[in-house]
Design an enzyme around this catalytic site. Sequence first.
Site, PDB file in Angstrom:
ATOM      1  N   SER A 212       0.974  -1.263   0.168  1.00 40.48           N
ATOM      2  CA  SER A 212       0.002   0.006   0.095  1.00 40.48           C
ATOM      3  C   SER A 212       0.874   1.093   0.256  1.00 40.48           C
ATOM      4  O   SER A 212       1.717   1.432  -0.937  1.00 40.48           O
ATOM      5  CB  SER A 212      -0.808   0.030   1.221  1.00 40.48           C
ATOM      6  OG  SER A 212      -2.044   0.810   1.015  1.00 40.48           O
ATOM      7  N   GLU A 324      -8.755  -5.585  -5.209  1.00 42.32           N
ATOM      8  CA  GLU A 324      -8.070  -4.513  -4.227  1.00 42.32           C
ATOM      9  C   GLU A 324      -9.581  -3.738  -3.489  1.00 42.32           C
ATOM     10  O   GLU A 324      -9.317  -3.270  -2.544  1.00 42.32           O
ATOM     11  CB  GLU A 324      -7.271  -3.858  -5.024  1.00 42.32           C
ATOM     12  CG  GLU A 324      -5.887  -4.490  -5.512  1.00 42.32           C
ATOM     13  CD  GLU A 324      -4.844  -4.262  -4.367  1.00 42.32           C
ATOM     14  OE1 GLU A 324      -5.348  -3.792  -3.340  1.00 42.32           O
ATOM     15  OE2 GLU A 324      -3.794  -4.648  -4.430  1.00 42.32           O
ATOM     16  N   HIS A 433      -7.590  -5.352  -0.768  1.00 42.73           N
ATOM     17  CA  HIS A 433      -6.686  -4.634  -0.439  1.00 42.73           C
ATOM     18  C   HIS A 433      -6.159  -5.316   0.933  1.00 42.73           C
ATOM     19  O   HIS A 433      -6.517  -5.289   1.777  1.00 42.73           O
ATOM     20  CB  HIS A 433      -6.675  -3.230  -0.330  1.00 42.73           C
ATOM     21  CG  HIS A 433      -5.732  -2.541  -0.304  1.00 42.73           C
ATOM     22  ND1 HIS A 433      -4.590  -2.264  -1.268  1.00 42.73           N
ATOM     23  CD2 HIS A 433      -5.297  -1.676   0.709  1.00 42.73           C
ATOM     24  CE1 HIS A 433      -3.546  -1.620  -0.747  1.00 42.73           C
ATOM     25  NE2 HIS A 433      -4.023  -1.188   0.399  1.00 42.73           N
TER      26      HIS A 433
END
Length: 529
Positions: A212, A324, A433
Amino acid sequence: MWRRRLLVLLGVTGLVLGTGQAIAGPVDRADVVRTDAGPVRGVVERDARLFQGIPFAAPPVGELRWRPPQPVRPWLEPLDAGTPGNACAQPSDFGLPESFVEDCLYLNVTTPRRGRGLPVMVWIHGGSFTTGAGAVYDARALATRGDVVVVTVNYRLGPFGFLALPSLTAESRGSQSGSYGIQDQQAALRWVQRNAAAFGGDPRNVTIFGGSAGGASVCVNLTSPTAAGLFHRAIVQSFSCASGLATKQQAEAAGTELATRFGCPDPATAAACMRGKPVRELTLSWPGGFPVVGSRELPLHLPEALRRDRFNHVPLIMGNTLDEMRLYIGLEFEARGNPVTPRIFEERVREVFGAAADRVLARYPLSDFPSPAIALSTVVTHAGNTLATCDHLAGYRLAAARPRPVPVYAYQFADRTAPVPVDIPGFDEGAMHATELPYLFTGVFGAPLTEGQRGLSNTMIDYWTTFARTGDPNRDGLPRWLRHRPGTGADVLTLDVPTGGGIRPTDVAGQSDCAFWNSIGFGNGSDRP
């Protein structure tokens, strides 16, 4: 824009705060290591040694706020490295407690019980450059199974790490302000170069990895001339290196607006004025931001640096997750009791894709999906933002297709039964995610892994640590991972449990319809302003 919505990137649960103070006590040879600043006393377990809360730079407080990290003051007595140091100032998010402490430049080292000359892996945490801490990530399984030294680091967050102002830029002697957090990361990497050998690591074999915002940080260090020689391999998880970051104009305009709100409107004196403002108020007022292009650390936008071959040529693992954007759609709508409707789906598609929206709506009809929320999540997972699959493929291509190509090994994590960062009732989170994190770090998100998931975890640890050792994730006993060669088809490795199809090469460009997205200008990377 999706860039703004992605500013609330991942924080994870389980943070424990400590004081980071030096405490004298009994000395045991087994748990004391001498660093270049002084001895540290860690914790010895059956298979691992843990050293937490080691300062790698001076506390960035007072006049050192918004200055490059400075050397730590040496000490003589063993520093108690049995508990984490302070987390950097941050709001509460995703179960992490708030912190309003600037004295936070600490790192943690996890090693096997014995070993010399081991590969070193340095983890840069995510959290939208606003939340997170290195101590959240339990690296014992990674270190012991992979026989590597793992270092997890803190870096200044929010306004303390990424505020840009004209007066701060003037102090920077020709460099752009707004990259103090990146400077901290590089100070930690220099600490690793000086001290890795004392913990059994090889400073000539360092891998940086992050997810991330941590993945964005890896991209920044990959293209940073001031990081040259500080690492030798890199792993980028869930961030496209084809993405643009903040421009000088964007960052300084946002910084000036914030300073004005704090009663510091004069561009010439704003830096000095803001150094007197309270930590808590600055932390809670931060609107979000990215590292700023134009600094010594980040002279070029990421895709421009890759296109111009101005990056550190090291082997790469790069990848994302299958679903995601389900995290962000789920949080924005479903978790708030405001489910995505057909009208919201169309409005959001038009907002993100503009003139191409009619073609997107025709290509992704709602009738193809179990719900409008899954439809919207799928669209924005495929293209149009820094987490999207087609944007990731653009990053792989830029790194692999240079005049001097580097080895790129691409993956997509696809276990739709994985533990999730947020459980949203009534919503299928899928492989959203950050769902790959529990497979590398023990206990992330708190849910135990099933037998099949533990098998996938072991394989992923084997891939990651073999790559750290050799620059190639392949070794005997592992499914073959093909090197990514743009345009050749199924050369992205799907990472899944056996019931989901297992580990296999996949044509993710076809799976995510990247030819369509390329045809409308949204599949070639998000380096658009």
